[in-house]
Design a protein around this motif. Structure first.
Motif, PDB file in Angstrom:
ATOM      1  N   ALA A 199      41.518  26.920  39.165  1.00 41.49           N
ATOM      2  CA  ALA A 199      40.796  26.237  38.091  1.00 41.49           C
ATOM      3  C   ALA A 199      39.305  26.163  38.361  1.00 41.49           C
ATOM      4  N   GLY A 200      38.910  26.094  39.621  1.00 36.24           N
ATOM      5  CA  GLY A 200      37.492  26.008  39.957  1.00 36.24           C
ATOM      6  C   GLY A 200      36.867  27.325  40.359  1.00 36.24           C
ATOM      7  N   ASP A 201      37.622  28.413  40.298  1.00 40.22           N
ATOM      8  CA  ASP A 201      37.098  29.711  40.721  1.00 40.22           C
ATOM      9  C   ASP A 201      36.078  30.236  39.707  1.00 40.22           C
ATOM     10  N   TYR A 202      35.097  30.961  40.214  1.00 43.98           N
ATOM     11  CA  TYR A 202      34.118  31.594  39.326  1.00 43.98           C
ATOM     12  C   TYR A 202      33.861  33.056  39.672  1.00 43.98           C
ATOM     13  N   ILE A 203      34.357  33.515  40.825  1.00 41.77           N
ATOM     14  CA  ILE A 203      34.120  34.890  41.239  1.00 41.77           C
ATOM     15  C   ILE A 203      34.836  35.870  40.315  1.00 41.77           C
ATOM     16  N   ASN A 204      36.105  35.605  40.002  1.00 42.09           N
ATOM     17  CA  ASN A 204      36.869  36.530  39.168  1.00 42.09           C
ATOM     18  C   ASN A 204      36.281  36.640  37.766  1.00 42.09           C
ATOM     19  N   ALA A 205      35.899  35.506  37.187  1.00 45.08           N
ATOM     20  CA  ALA A 205      35.293  35.554  35.858  1.00 45.08           C
ATOM     21  C   ALA A 205      33.931  36.235  35.888  1.00 45.08           C
ATOM     22  N   GLN A 206      33.203  36.085  36.989  1.00 48.63           N
ATOM     23  CA  GLN A 206      31.883  36.687  37.105  1.00 48.63           C
ATOM     24  C   GLN A 206      31.965  38.199  37.222  1.00 48.63           C
ATOM     25  N   LEU A 207      32.915  38.698  38.013  1.00 46.38           N
ATOM     26  CA  LEU A 207      32.999  40.132  38.295  1.00 46.38           C
ATOM     27  C   LEU A 207      33.921  40.883  37.347  1.00 46.38           C
ATOM     28  N   LEU A 208      34.989  40.235  36.894  1.00 46.29           N
ATOM     29  CA  LEU A 208      35.984  40.927  36.075  1.00 46.29           C
ATOM     30  C   LEU A 208      35.893  40.580  34.601  1.00 46.29           C
ATOM     31  N   GLY A 209      35.152  39.544  34.253  1.00 44.09           N
ATOM     32  CA  GLY A 209      35.064  39.120  32.869  1.00 44.09           C
ATOM     33  C   GLY A 209      33.700  39.407  32.257  1.00 44.09           C
ATOM     34  N   SER A 210      33.501  38.850  31.094  1.00 43.22           N
ATOM     35  CA  SER A 210      32.237  38.945  30.367  1.00 43.22           C
ATOM     36  C   SER A 210      31.770  37.530  30.073  1.00 43.22           C
ATOM     37  N   ARG A 225      39.791  48.762  26.515  1.00 45.13           N
ATOM     38  CA  ARG A 225      39.441  48.580  27.913  1.00 45.13           C
ATOM     39  C   ARG A 225      40.179  47.369  28.467  1.00 45.13           C
ATOM     40  N   LEU A 226      40.259  47.317  29.804  1.00 46.95           N
ATOM     41  CA  LEU A 226      40.869  46.184  30.491  1.00 46.95           C
ATOM     42  C   LEU A 226      39.833  45.307  31.172  1.00 46.95           C
ATOM     43  N   LEU A 227      38.774  45.941  31.658  1.00 46.27           N
ATOM     44  CA  LEU A 227      37.727  45.186  32.325  1.00 46.27           C
ATOM     45  C   LEU A 227      36.962  44.362  31.307  1.00 46.27           C
ATOM     46  N   ALA A 228      36.424  43.209  31.750  1.00 44.91           N
ATOM     47  CA  ALA A 228      35.683  42.292  30.886  1.00 44.91           C
ATOM     48  C   ALA A 228      36.562  41.732  29.778  1.00 44.91           C
ATOM     49  N   THR A 229      37.808  41.455  30.118  1.00 44.82           N
ATOM     50  CA  THR A 229      38.762  40.854  29.189  1.00 44.82           C
ATOM     51  C   THR A 229      39.476  39.698  29.894  1.00 44.82           C
ATOM     52  N   PRO A 230      40.127  38.809  29.130  1.00 40.67           N
ATOM     53  CA  PRO A 230      40.922  37.762  29.784  1.00 40.67           C
ATOM     54  C   PRO A 230      42.005  38.332  30.698  1.00 40.67           C
ATOM     55  N   PHE A 231      42.565  39.486  30.328  1.00 33.17           N
ATOM     56  CA  PHE A 231      43.589  40.106  31.168  1.00 33.17           C
ATOM     57  C   PHE A 231      43.058  40.387  32.565  1.00 33.17           C
ATOM     58  N   ALA A 232      41.853  40.899  32.665  1.00 33.31           N
ATOM     59  CA  ALA A 232      41.280  41.232  33.968  1.00 33.31           C
ATOM     60  C   ALA A 232      41.053  39.971  34.808  1.00 33.31           C
ATOM     61  N   VAL A 233      40.555  38.914  34.176  1.00 37.92           N
ATOM     62  CA  VAL A 233      40.290  37.674  34.917  1.00 37.92           C
ATOM     63  C   VAL A 233      41.594  37.074  35.430  1.00 37.92           C
ATOM     64  N   ILE A 234      42.609  37.009  34.572  1.00 42.91           N
ATOM     65  CA  ILE A 234      43.896  36.441  34.984  1.00 42.91           C
ATOM     66  C   ILE A 234      44.557  37.313  36.035  1.00 42.91           C
ATOM     67  N   ALA A 235      44.425  38.638  35.905  1.00 43.70           N
ATOM     68  CA  ALA A 235      44.987  39.537  36.919  1.00 43.70           C
ATOM     69  C   ALA A 235      44.321  39.316  38.270  1.00 43.70           C
ATOM     70  N   GLY A 236      43.002  39.139  38.270  1.00 40.44           N
ATOM     71  CA  GLY A 236      42.303  38.882  39.522  1.00 40.44           C
ATOM     72  C   GLY A 236      42.706  37.561  40.142  1.00 40.44           C
ATOM     73  N   LEU A 237      42.836  36.519  39.330  1.00 39.33           N
ATOM     74  CA  LEU A 237      43.267  35.224  39.838  1.00 39.33           C
ATOM     75  C   LEU A 237      44.682  35.301  40.406  1.00 39.33           C
ATOM     76  N   THR A 238      45.561  35.997  39.703  1.00 41.25           N
ATOM     77  CA  THR A 238      46.941  36.120  40.162  1.00 41.25           C
ATOM     78  C   THR A 238      47.013  36.846  41.496  1.00 41.25           C
ATOM     79  N   TYR A 239      46.277  37.922  41.613  1.00 41.37           N
ATOM     80  CA  TYR A 239      46.314  38.687  42.863  1.00 41.37           C
ATOM     81  C   TYR A 239      45.722  37.890  44.028  1.00 41.37           C
TER      82      TYR A 239
END
Length: 305
Positions: free
Chosen positions: A243-254, A169-183
């Protein structure tokens, strides 16, 4: 007697003003009156909250929301907070650094294309870059949750070509969080880069080719150094909020991808540990400011003024 008829009068020069003379008092105060609204705004919405945050970070850690907190200048809060949440703090800096590097690579290509290759489509492409800002940050992140879902098109396509395994899977992984931050933070990189590239005199690039420099060598010797102000500004505008974001980790990570922003949000709103939350917030600010000062000093900022 000498006749003066027909002789043009000699113009009398205006007296040279005395530049050492002090201006009137009203004129001296004009500048202070002009900056007064901005000073009041910064005082109310930056200085006062910042003072409150520092005070919170020095509360007695034994206090609570029910019993109240007492200012005891407990400096050990910083040591305890960093020691307890070191992994989330380092993870935040790592995710932000990777996302900033990806934004720099992707954003530089896009900004270069807009500045030098877009032609009459330049304005349209700039509008498309800032178009995501017309929607909510939360909605943009939720859209990535749908894109990277386990039953989504992306995962199914990657599984079909055997890039991902059947249970991967891609969701709930570091890849998803970094992809969200990048976008989400890519426009913050593209706009400063475009502004810097657009000011470069094309004749300098032509001169490099006239001096038998290859396009790649000419880019690294001429174009990239001249665009450094945009690179510095773009990386700062991207790294600091990421660095201070929490939305991407909350929604796209675990829970394994929690960033320091998630910890601070939880300490303030759920656990009610204001002392630890304040200490962690101030620690993050100090670390980012120190990193920015080192980066700016290393990269050079004489062209940013």
């Amino acid at each position: 007697m000498t006749s003066t008829a027909g002789v043009a009068p000699v113009p009398v020069a205006d007296p040279v003003p005395d530049l050492t003379e002090d201006p009137p008092r009203g004129r001296r105060l004009t500048g202070y009156w002009l900056i007064l609204p901005a000073a009041i705004w910064l005082g109310l919405f930056f200085v006062v909250p910042f003072y409150s945050l520092i005070s919170t970070s020095l509360y007695d850690p034994n206090g609570s929301v029910l019993t109240g907190y007492e200012m005891t200048w407990h400096v050990a809060n910083f040591v305890d907070a960093i020691g307890q949440y070191k992994s989330q703090l380092l993870r935040s800096l790592w995710y932000a650094g990777v996302a900033t590097a990806l934004c720099l690579v992707l954003g530089y290509v896009l900004a270069y294309a807009i500045a030098f290759k877009a032609g009459r489509w330049k304005n349209l492409m700039l509008i498309l870059v800032i178009a995501p800002f017309f929607t909510s940050f939360l909605l943009r992140t939720l859209s990535w949750k749908l894109i990277l879902a386990d039953d989504g098109f992306v995962v199914n396509a990657l599984q079909a070509v055997h890039v991902l395994g059947p249970d991967a899977r891609l969701l709930a992984t570091p890849f998803a969080v970094i992809a969200g931050l990048t976008y989400n933070f890519l426009p913050f990189m593209v706009l400063p880069l475009y502004a810097s590239l657009e000011k470069i005199d094309g004749r300098l690039i032509e001169a490099s080719s006239d001096l038998y420099a290859s396009p790649l060598r000419g880019f690294f010797k001429v174009t990239f150094p001249l665009s450094m102000p945009g690179v510095v500004a773009g990386t700062l505008l991207t790294f600091i909020p990421a660095a201070g974001d929490y939305i991407n980790a909350q929604l796209l990570g675990s829970p394994n991808e929690r960033m320091v922003g998630n910890v601070i949000q939880s300490l303030f709103t759920t656990q009610g540990d204001y002392a630890a939350a304040g200490a962690l917030s101030v620690s993050l600010m100090v670390i980012i400011v120190a990193a920015v000062l080192v980066y700016v000093r290393t990269a050079g900022t004489e062209d940013l003024v």
